[in-house]
Design an enzyme around this catalytic site. Structure first.
Site, PDB file in Angstrom:
ATOM      1  N   ASN A  93     -33.247 -18.098 -17.154  1.00  0.00           N
ATOM      2  CA  ASN A  93     -32.143 -17.283 -17.666  1.00  0.00           C
ATOM      3  C   ASN A  93     -31.096 -17.050 -16.591  1.00  0.00           C
ATOM      4  O   ASN A  93     -29.908 -16.942 -16.894  1.00  0.00           O
ATOM      5  CB  ASN A  93     -32.663 -15.943 -18.186  1.00  0.00           C
ATOM      6  N   GLU A  94     -31.522 -16.920 -15.340  1.00  0.00           N
ATOM      7  CA  GLU A  94     -30.574 -16.832 -14.232  1.00  0.00           C
ATOM      8  C   GLU A  94     -31.103 -17.558 -13.006  1.00  0.00           C
ATOM      9  O   GLU A  94     -32.305 -17.503 -12.709  1.00  0.00           O
ATOM     10  CB  GLU A  94     -30.268 -15.372 -13.834  1.00  0.00           C
ATOM     11  N   THR A  95     -30.188 -18.215 -12.327  1.00  0.00           N
ATOM     12  CA  THR A  95     -30.435 -18.734 -10.978  1.00  0.00           C
ATOM     13  C   THR A  95     -29.387 -18.112 -10.076  1.00  0.00           C
ATOM     14  O   THR A  95     -28.202 -18.053 -10.418  1.00  0.00           O
ATOM     15  CB  THR A  95     -30.343 -20.269 -10.947  1.00  0.00           C
TER      16      THR A  95
ATOM     17  N   HIS B 264     -32.730  -8.746 -12.232  1.00  0.00           N
ATOM     18  CA  HIS B 264     -33.956  -9.396 -11.748  1.00  0.00           C
ATOM     19  C   HIS B 264     -33.639 -10.487 -10.728  1.00  0.00           C
ATOM     20  O   HIS B 264     -34.417 -10.709  -9.786  1.00  0.00           O
ATOM     21  CB  HIS B 264     -34.794  -9.915 -12.931  1.00  0.00           C
TER      22      HIS B 264
END
Length: 292
Positions: A47-49, A76
């Site tokens: 979902n995120e990097t 996160h």
């Protein structure tokens, strides 16, 4: 010419591998272009990097990418970066500042947990069609809480907070993401964050799921830090106002087998709410991503 970069995989808001919310971390990323960061995030698929680059106004800057676009902030992923830097002995102090597109935030370690300050929460009432909204997550209007309001909330990223009556409704949810932008006509790029006051864990105060905007390239966020922070502000504003200090536990990810918990601290300062989120993280592995 193909090049490669090392991406660390951290699972945040859990002490167990493959639980909580996965985040990719790329340190010393100043050499990467925005287009390369976006490509790497798409290949990683989380979902995120997060990409750590230099900053003139804070100890460092983090850029956050979903597979589909860049985000202003991510809770996160910020914690994943913090744990990654700590394990390498590269944090400047016990408390440090991070530049994000949403503003400068302070982050610290509190024992074995990371504590991330949130921006002051902002709320705006939802003016769309409640039936369409509930249908878009596979529920009926009768599943809405009888008295609590539906509001857009932000401590850096906008999400729609949808109060649900009962815990059992969460296992029935099925998002139809393509419908979100038209229903969320006030903020068509916002995500949808249903929550309730019934919980699985007796230690938790609130239960939630988080359905991503269709522009993000993902469907559901396992355990959402920034949205949990907004939930703390919502709790102090709409559910149990009147206290000066709150310490809440938000559980999320249970329906998709990625259960984790976020601690949310809220303190009233005059007319403002100071909000911080706390959590743990676990290193999983590293991957080598190729790009051009």
């Amino acid at each position: 010419m193909e090049q490669s970069v090392q991406v660390m995989h951290w699972d945040v808001f859990s002490k167990k591998k493959h639980k909580g919310n996965p985040a990719g971390v790329v340190l010393d990323a100043d050499f990467l272009s925005e287009e390369q960061m976006q490509l790497i995030a798409k290949k990683v698929g989380f979902n995120e990097t997060s990409f750590v680059v230099g900053s003139d106004v804070a100890d460092f800057r983090i850029r956050y990418f979903t597979p589909g676009h860049e985000m202003n902030m991510c809770g996160h992923a910020t914690m994943a970066v913090s744990f990654a830097l700590q394990t390498k002995g590269r944090l400047p102090a016990k408390e440090w500042t991070v530049e994000t597109k949403a503003g400068i935030i302070s982050v610290s370690f509190d024992g074995t947990s990371c504590r991330m300050q949130q921006l002051n929460p902002t709320f705006k009432r939802f003016s769309g069609d409640e039936n369409q909204l509930m249908n878009s997550i596979g529920l009926l209007k009768e599943d809405l809480h009888e008295t609590l309001p539906i509001v857009y909330g932000s401590t850096g990223i906008w999400t729609l907070l949808v109060p649900i009556r009962t815990l059992d409704a969460f296992s029935r949810m099925k998002p139809s993401q393509s419908e979100f932008p038209n229903i969320l006509h006030q903020m068509p790029r916002a995500s949808i964050h249903p929550f309730c006051l019934e919980t699985v864990s007796p230690k938790a105060d609130m239960h939630a799921r988080h359905f991503s905007s269709p522009y993000s390239g993902t469907i559901e966020d396992a355990v959402t830090g920034t949205a949990s922070g907004v939930m703390g502000g919502y709790y102090a504003t709409y559910i149990k106002p009147g206290k000066d200090v709150y310490s809440l536990v938000v559980e999320q990810g249970i329906e998709i087998g990625k259960d984790g918990q976020v601690i949310v601290e809220v303190e009233k300062q005059g007319t403002h709410l100071d909000i911080a989120i706390k959590g743990t993280a676990t290193y999983v592995d590293q991957m080598i991503i190729t790009y051009k």
